[in-house]
Scaffold this motif. Sequence first.
Motif, PDB file in Angstrom:
ATOM      1  N   TRP A   1       0.830  -1.205   0.000  1.00 10.30           N
ATOM      2  CA  TRP A   1       0.000   0.000   0.000  1.00 10.30           C
ATOM      3  C   TRP A   1       0.859   1.247   0.000  1.00 10.30           C
ATOM      4  O   TRP A   1       0.361   2.362   0.022  1.00 10.30           O
ATOM      5  CB  TRP A   1      -0.964   0.014   1.197  1.00 10.30           C
ATOM      6  N   GLY A   2       2.152   1.092  -0.022  1.00  2.00           N
ATOM      7  CA  GLY A   2       3.057   2.221  -0.066  1.00  2.00           C
ATOM      8  C   GLY A   2       4.475   1.706   0.045  1.00  2.00           C
ATOM      9  O   GLY A   2       4.716   0.495   0.021  1.00  2.00           O
ATOM     10  N   GLY A   3       5.428   2.610   0.159  1.00  2.00           N
ATOM     11  CA  GLY A   3       6.804   2.216   0.410  1.00  2.00           C
ATOM     12  C   GLY A   3       7.378   1.301  -0.645  1.00  2.00           C
ATOM     13  O   GLY A   3       8.107   0.351  -0.337  1.00  2.00           O
ATOM     14  N   LEU A   4       7.073   1.595  -1.905  1.00  2.18           N
ATOM     15  CA  LEU A   4       7.564   0.722  -2.977  1.00  2.18           C
ATOM     16  C   LEU A   4       9.083   0.683  -2.993  1.00  2.18           C
ATOM     17  O   LEU A   4       9.701  -0.385  -3.110  1.00  2.18           O
ATOM     18  CB  LEU A   4       7.009   1.227  -4.319  1.00  2.18           C
TER      19      LEU A   4
ATOM     20  N   GLY B   1       1.850  -2.366  -7.738  1.00  2.00           N
ATOM     21  CA  GLY B   1       2.031  -2.633  -6.316  1.00  2.00           C
ATOM     22  C   GLY B   1       1.695  -4.052  -5.881  1.00  2.00           C
ATOM     23  O   GLY B   1       1.649  -4.324  -4.678  1.00  2.00           O
TER      24      GLY B   1
ATOM     25  N   ASP C   1       4.712  -2.087   4.910  1.00  2.00           N
ATOM     26  CA  ASP C   1       4.262  -1.490   3.667  1.00  2.00           C
ATOM     27  C   ASP C   1       3.294  -2.359   2.874  1.00  2.00           C
ATOM     28  O   ASP C   1       2.799  -1.926   1.833  1.00  2.00           O
ATOM     29  CB  ASP C   1       5.479  -1.178   2.774  1.00  2.00           C
TER      30      ASP C   1
ATOM     31  N   GLN D   1      -8.935   1.975  -4.515  1.00  7.40           N
ATOM     32  CA  GLN D   1      -8.009   2.730  -5.369  1.00  7.40           C
ATOM     33  C   GLN D   1      -8.500   4.136  -5.665  1.00  7.40           C
ATOM     34  O   GLN D   1      -7.694   5.041  -5.873  1.00  7.40           O
ATOM     35  CB  GLN D   1      -7.820   2.001  -6.722  1.00  7.40           C
TER      36      GLN D   1
ATOM     37  N   GLN E   1      -5.630   6.425   0.305  1.00  5.93           N
ATOM     38  CA  GLN E   1      -4.684   6.671   1.381  1.00  5.93           C
ATOM     39  C   GLN E   1      -4.647   5.540   2.398  1.00  5.93           C
ATOM     40  O   GLN E   1      -3.774   5.481   3.255  1.00  5.93           O
ATOM     41  CB  GLN E   1      -5.032   7.998   2.089  1.00  5.93           C
TER      42      GLN E   1
ATOM     43  N   LYS F   1      -4.033   2.084   4.311  1.00  5.36           N
ATOM     44  CA  LYS F   1      -2.987   1.058   4.306  1.00  5.36           C
ATOM     45  C   LYS F   1      -3.686  -0.297   4.356  1.00  5.36           C
ATOM     46  O   LYS F   1      -3.913  -0.863   5.426  1.00  5.36           O
ATOM     47  CB  LYS F   1      -2.080   1.227   5.529  1.00  5.36           C
TER      48      LYS F   1
ATOM     49  N   GLY G   1      -3.073   7.187  -9.232  1.00  7.42           N
ATOM     50  CA  GLY G   1      -2.222   6.705  -8.146  1.00  7.42           C
ATOM     51  C   GLY G   1      -0.789   6.533  -8.619  1.00  7.42           C
ATOM     52  O   GLY G   1      -0.453   6.735  -9.776  1.00  7.42           O
ATOM     53  N   ASP G   2       0.084   6.102  -7.700  1.00  5.85           N
ATOM     54  CA  ASP G   2       1.503   6.091  -8.035  1.00  5.85           C
ATOM     55  C   ASP G   2       2.210   4.800  -7.687  1.00  5.85           C
ATOM     56  O   ASP G   2       3.417   4.759  -7.543  1.00  5.85           O
ATOM     57  CB  ASP G   2       2.189   7.250  -7.287  1.00  5.85           C
ATOM     58  N   LEU G   3       1.449   3.722  -7.533  1.00  8.26           N
ATOM     59  CA  LEU G   3       2.075   2.475  -7.112  1.00  8.26           C
ATOM     60  C   LEU G   3       2.399   1.566  -8.289  1.00  8.26           C
ATOM     61  O   LEU G   3       1.932   0.460  -8.350  1.00  8.26           O
ATOM     62  CB  LEU G   3       1.119   1.709  -6.195  1.00  8.26           C
TER      63      LEU G   3
END
Lengths: 173, 981, 85
Positions: free
Chosen positions: A21-24, A59, A84, B736, B741, B743, C82-84
């Motif tokens: 979900w983040g921290g790629l 992701g 992450d 999405q 935002q 997690k 988005g940016d993933l």
Amino acid sequence: MTDAPRFKAAPAEPLLRLELWGGLAETSARFTSAFGAVLPGPGQAITVSGLRVIWREPGAWMIRVETGERGATLDRLMEIAGADGAVTDISGAATRCVLTGGDWRVLLTHGGVFDAEDPAFAPGCVAGTVIEHMAVRFDVITETRVDAYVAPSYAVDLFAYWTSVARGLDVTG
Amino acid sequence: MTSARLPAGGLINRTRTISFTFDGQRYEGHPGDSLASALLANGVGLVGRSFKYHRPRGVLAAGVEEPSALVGVGVGGRFEPNTRATDLFLYEGLIAQSQNRWPSLAFDVGAVLGLFSRFIPAGFYYKAFLGKPGLWKVYEHFIRHAAGLGKPPVAADPDSFDHRAAFCDVLVVGAGSAGLAAALAASATGARVILAEQDTRLGGGLLRDPAEIDGAPAADWIEGAKATLAARGVRVLTRTTAVGYWDHDLVTLSEKLTEPGQVPAPGEPAQRLWRVRAQRVVLATGAIERPLPFADNDRPGVMLAQAVRTYVARYGVTPGHRAVIAAGNDDAYRTAFALAEAGCEIAAVLDSRPPSDSPIVRAAAERFDVRFQAQAARAIGGAGGLTGVEARTEAGALTLTCDLLAVSGGFSPVAHLHMQAGGTLSWDEATGAFTPDQARQNQSTTGSASGLDDLAEILAEGWAAGGAAAHGLGKPLPKGGPPQAAEAFPGSSNSVAALAPPPGTDLKHTFVDFQNDVTLADVDLAWQEGYRSVEHLKRYTTLGMATDQGKTSNIIGLARLASHEGRPVPEVGLTTFRPPYTPVTLGALAGHATGFHSAPLRRPALYDLHAARDPIWQPVGYWMRPRAYPLAGENLHAASIREARAVRETVGWIDVSTLGKFEIAGPDAAALLERVCATTVGKLAVGRGRYTFMLREDGLVMDDGTVWRIGPDRYLLTSSTGGADRMAHHLAYVRQVLAPQLKVAIANVQEHWAGIAVAGPRAKALVAELTGLAEIPRHMSVARGVIAGTPVLILAASYSGERAFEIYAASQEIAPVWTAIDAAGQALGGHPYGIEALEFLRIEKGHVVVGGEIDGRSTPQDLGLHRMLNPARPFVGAPALQRPAFQSQAGRLQLIGLESEGSIPEGSMLVRHAPGEPEGHVTAASPRVLAQGSVALALLRDGRDRMGETLIAWSPTRGVSAKVRVVEPVFYDPEGARYRD
Amino acid sequence: MLRIVCPHCGPRAQVEFVFDRALDAILPLDASPAEAVSRLYERDNPRGWSWELWRHTAGCGAWLKLHRHSVTHEIDAVQTIGDLA
């Protein structure tokens, strides 16, 4: 007469889903230091430490455990995901079929919409597409082998379809 | 009829013969023959009867534009009606029959209709039954039998059909001289090229007219081109028609691997549909010759001039022994020379133009009787064939004897694909032709399709078009240059439009659309009656609406309309060009998706184990689920009641693997779930679960299911089988798009987890026995265990109303779990149950189901679910729930229960008395499981305020009704005592 | 069958994608009831260019913004959300 494609269902192997979900960047770094390879980008797959790591979505990766134990691999991947992302067992969610022979590209154009005959779709490339209304995912392993993943509920029909196509295959077309 | 095989010549293989049958009569032909050429070779000139007037018809053309020579070919499920004899190539054992005649082609009772043609012009049945609707039902029966061309087959098609995708840089449509030149040029640059040709061989017009290309006879040049293209890896498809040009340069090609009616090789498909995505498309589709308008121009013996040359040069057949040529261009003169060469007498050439100086006309005038400013006015003859022509010349009327009249009214470029691709046309008044003008997609047109008629020019332009297409993609220009042509009479054909009949012509017998029997008089009638738009002309007269889509008729009809309007043709406009260019079989379009495969089939992991019991199956979405497992002698009802009673009294087990399932993980997992689900989720302790439901953005209930906290940061969400794909899409949307935002990670585990629900008073004992667990989870709790060596997840949930456990295992490991449950359950006196029994059980408990009570029109309040709404309202649908329309319940359909002594018809309307205004409907009904009578769930207007009322459940379409009483929507254990141990 | 160039997967056929909604039909979770009614039911349906939300469901599953002309079907932009990657 060119090499007619042969295909066979592969025995079940553990399949895991890694989703961030983040921290790629941080996760990629952790992956590289654990496995010595880079997490594959869009449309790519690599084999590393007995794992076939396949880019699945932005992701998210699908990881097939060729050698090694499911539980231990899952734990190892959870460490790499850290704060992450998460890892989920999806072993029953896909049936894998191995297509071998020089003409797997021709076979995959039947009932489909994807340019499997494009030489740029080469070993290390993966693509999700539709064949006869079924979602399938291709992972090109070598020039003469591609792995195809399909939902188990559709597997019988997909193999029956490929069997009937292969029988009448225009291998020169 | 005096058509015959010539002693030599043609591209047919005279060393082999093929036998075929036409109207029960056996004939012989040669490989390479079309059915038309073989019939002509055998002296058969009468091939069919026209659609409305049953006029005798023969062969007009030599290609796909043929409007008259339509036959039915093949037997049984392979029979194809309305097949053009000119586009059907001989194979051994071909069986064909003429159409639209009874009892025979030669003596057709329907021909008497021709005598009544005065009374049945265009639009006759529209007018005849105005004000007399009752009569229509009587006459329609007879009209149906009199009308129509071919008859469809009634047996199932035994063949298979294939679909393929292909991609290329340049798609070239048509392998005549322009197309071959284009393919050679494009492939020379290294571009990925596909060349599609509808005929059995490459060459187009080169198969009909002698020429030398690059110093060699055209036939040799074609063979050379073929070899060159093959060496360059060009995909050359013959017998493959480009039938449609779609968005973004997608072109569909219909490939005939077999001729109509032919038996395919074992394992091979009969036809194949290609979906080609090209970067550039070069259309070298040629031009179609037009017939001339004059009286009785549809007689057998009247043929298009180029077609006559095709029969002579390609098929070695002369269509007659004494010919008249009537035309307004130089090209038709080649026909005079070709026929003369083949030993045919030329009675005269009727040229509608003034005297000309072109070489071919001068050469012809020296050899034949050429009349200028002369036109054919009437064809003379009958079913036996043509006997002469009445001509109008400067010297006055003239009657010529002949058995063949070769006509050419000019050429219409084949612009169909260009127009389907959204192109525009430009009109040339002199030649009377529309040619492709502006392209909207990546198509270009070349060759005679772009109005060219000189072979040298065609080759040059084709070469340029192919090169330009490849060059536009970044390839270099092709090396070398276009092929060079040498002909006996090179140059343009100086075509002058010949779209109007000579003055004084009998318009009632001047045919425009041969296939639909539309005459110039019909066109005039439409105009007189006020149908002035080209769209009205088409539909009122049916001009251009037959299977040939007006290929030889549209322009003539249009020109007639324009002359009435006093406007130029392009101002009058054209009707829309729609795919397919030529008819495509339904089999080719369906491909694999026929019969059993006409819908996808999803098999649950336990499919084979269920099948071994020979259950009654029920499709649920694309899945197949067992509806019931009847034992010997049981019908559906008996089996379902037995299974449902087993659940109430002992234990039952059912495959619930098809449910939607998602694993939601991460610190914000509960937050995501509270946005998707309208109930609270965040309060669940680890190891606990609850019922939940989800709303659409408009506040209406979309789906329902359960949510279980199986780990500190991990939840398992279940939802309906039918809505699983929708739920996957919805979860991804919320994740999405609405709440990126968060997690959280979402895994679709619908097929990963297979599940078996075990329910009944002995369920707990069964689970204890199989797992050996000391602590069995209480209702709405989670546990993990092992059954038959397989790790399982145990969710203590109940849909049936009994104490129950949903046992999940990875789908590849579920079979031994089912087998173990089955064995232990049977030992306890229980039974497996299907979804019919499940319906009975859940209806008694008042559990709503997606697709039944949840039909997308109900709010949570309507269904009595509003007390479960998350008061914080963070969920999808919350804003819309607040809208004024939902603030009052008055008049809304509300969930209620119904009771009756007898059975209650499902789906019936609820009325106060029958007949009456419906006030609601029965969503689901079932017999009581352990007692007499029936119960049902229903939606009733203001239902919650009508407890105790008596209503009628009425189904007028089924002719049933039942007296019912309105009660609370729960009939069994309302307090849930069965869930407590 | 449209040809859509997915930023991750390259040019693909329309059948791999699902059209979700017009981009301005996205309704935030905290919208007012009036905004909900407006976005749900008061639609422009332009004859011409507009932004749409699609998903490459059978491909990479990515959510995409697409700029499409509703008459000619021309597509001149496809972007990820988005940016993933």
